[in-house]
Motif scaffolding. Structure first.
Motif, mmCIF file in Angstrom:
data_model
loop_
_atom_site.group_PDB
_atom_site.id
_atom_site.type_symbol
_atom_site.label_atom_id
_atom_site.label_comp_id
_atom_site.label_asym_id
_atom_site.label_seq_id
_atom_site.Cartn_x
_atom_site.Cartn_y
_atom_site.Cartn_z
ATOM 1 N N ASP A 40 38.346 56.292 -57.744
ATOM 2 C CA ASP A 40 37.200 56.918 -56.894
ATOM 3 C C ASP A 40 36.832 58.472 -57.297
ATOM 4 N N THR A 56 31.406 55.121 -51.781
ATOM 5 C CA THR A 56 31.630 54.036 -50.989
ATOM 6 C C THR A 56 32.202 52.794 -51.559
ATOM 7 N N MET A 57 32.659 51.963 -50.581
ATOM 8 C CA MET A 57 32.998 50.484 -51.148
ATOM 9 C C MET A 57 31.893 50.034 -52.139
ATOM 10 N N ALA A 61 33.057 48.876 -55.980
ATOM 11 C CA ALA A 61 32.968 47.360 -56.115
ATOM 12 C C ALA A 61 31.940 47.319 -57.359
ATOM 13 N N LEU A 80 40.730 52.241 -53.746
ATOM 14 C CA LEU A 80 39.918 52.015 -52.131
ATOM 15 C C LEU A 80 39.642 53.522 -51.838
ATOM 16 N N SER A 84 37.883 53.279 -46.194
ATOM 17 C CA SER A 84 38.007 51.918 -46.545
ATOM 18 C C SER A 84 39.251 51.338 -46.144
ATOM 19 N N TYR A 85 40.101 52.096 -45.756
ATOM 20 C CA TYR A 85 41.603 51.727 -45.262
ATOM 21 C C TYR A 85 42.158 52.622 -44.536
ATOM 22 N N ASN A 95 38.556 44.848 -47.356
ATOM 23 C CA ASN A 95 38.055 45.759 -48.393
ATOM 24 C C ASN A 95 38.965 45.751 -49.720
ATOM 25 N N ARG A 98 38.247 42.238 -51.331
ATOM 26 C CA ARG A 98 36.797 42.274 -51.834
ATOM 27 C C ARG A 98 37.123 42.537 -53.541
ATOM 28 N N LEU A 99 37.676 43.725 -53.398
ATOM 29 C CA LEU A 99 37.899 44.502 -55.020
ATOM 30 C C LEU A 99 38.618 43.388 -55.912
#
Length: 265
Positions: A40, A56-57, A61, A80, A84-85, A95, A98-99
């Motif tokens: 991040d 953001t996610m 992503a 993450l 998001s967690y 989340n 999704r990654l």
């Protein structure tokens, strides 16, 4: 292709670099780096933010998918991002999933604390490999008052060691240890069976990770614990200025960079 199991069993020091786009990831992979971290830190390195908080996610992503498409051998680990967690357990799992499922990561990294031990265990149970992250955790910059070195007292160091052991017990396959005294990095590495990857944690960890912008000399400045192994910023500046001059002087495009059909117009 490098796997989570390979990192756990690797005898030689583990190499890790961040990447946020396909061209950079391809170069990192070709260089034989063991793992690519889609951090991040893209907030600071690529998106112009002052911290990782706004990431953001969708940001992570999208960057992860670009990196995963470019990498053939290295293990792709994805961060993450903030919030998001750790708030809603089901959303945290979704989340992280999704990654892996949509973006192509093979593992996730979580900035860790007492609140992430149970989450680490849950993610591992459903098949999502987790790399923990202790020491300086940039998502907590407002709470800890900046980017100062962590674990500088015996009490703080003991807390970090306890958390590291708790995350290992919860199923984490590895640990990033950031900006702590080298004694703390060495002690945590000695205590754990899983690999410890240092960034500003001294030379005694099982491997090292840097932000790629810092490593190649693209950042305007680097942290005290990092090192620029090149001068990409200078090379880019020179190339951009040379392009500008060639256009202004009328030397680009020249005959070698123009195409003619011999049309009589």
């Amino acid at each position: 292709m490098v796997t989570v199991a390979d990192l756990r069993e690797q005898d030689e020091p583990i190499t890790m670099l961040t990447a946020y786009d396909a061209p950079t990831a391809e170069l990192v992979d070709e260089a034989g780096i063991d793992s690519v971290l889609v951090g991040d830190s893209l907030g600071n390195a690529m998106l112009g933010y002052d911290s990782t908080i706004p990431v953001t996610m969708d940001d992570v992503a999208r960057a992860t998918a670009a990196v995963a498409r470019a990498v053939d051998e290295a293990l792709v680990i994805s961060d993450l991002p903030f919030l998001s967690y750790g708030v809603d357990p089901a959303e945290s799992v979704a989340n992280a999933g999704r990654l892996l499922k949509e973006a192509g990561a093979q593992a996730v990294k979580i900035e860790s604390g007492p609140h992430t031990v149970e989450l680490t265990e849950r993610l591992t149970q459903v098949g999502i490999p987790v790399m923990a992250h202790l020491g300086l955790t940039p998502q907590h910059v407002h709470g800890i008052g900046g980017y100062a070195r962590q674990g500088t007292t015996e009490e703080q160091a003991a807390e970090i060691l306890d958390l590291a052991e708790a995350h290992q017990e919860a199923g984490a396959f590895g640990l990033v240890m950031e900006h702590v005294p080298r004694e703390v990095g060495a002690a945590v590495t000695e205590a754990l069976e899983i690999p410890v990857i240092g960034i500003g944690a001294g030379p005694d960890t099982d491997g090292q990770v840097l932000v790629v912008n810092d490593a190649v000399g693209l950042s305007p400045s680097v942290p005290s614990f990092a090192r620029a192994f090149g001068d990409v910023r200078g090379e880019m500046r020179d190339a951009i200025e040379a392009y500008r001059d060639a256009v202004v002087e009328g030397t680009f495009p020249d005959d070698d960079h123009s195409h003619s059909e011999g049309l009589d117009l």
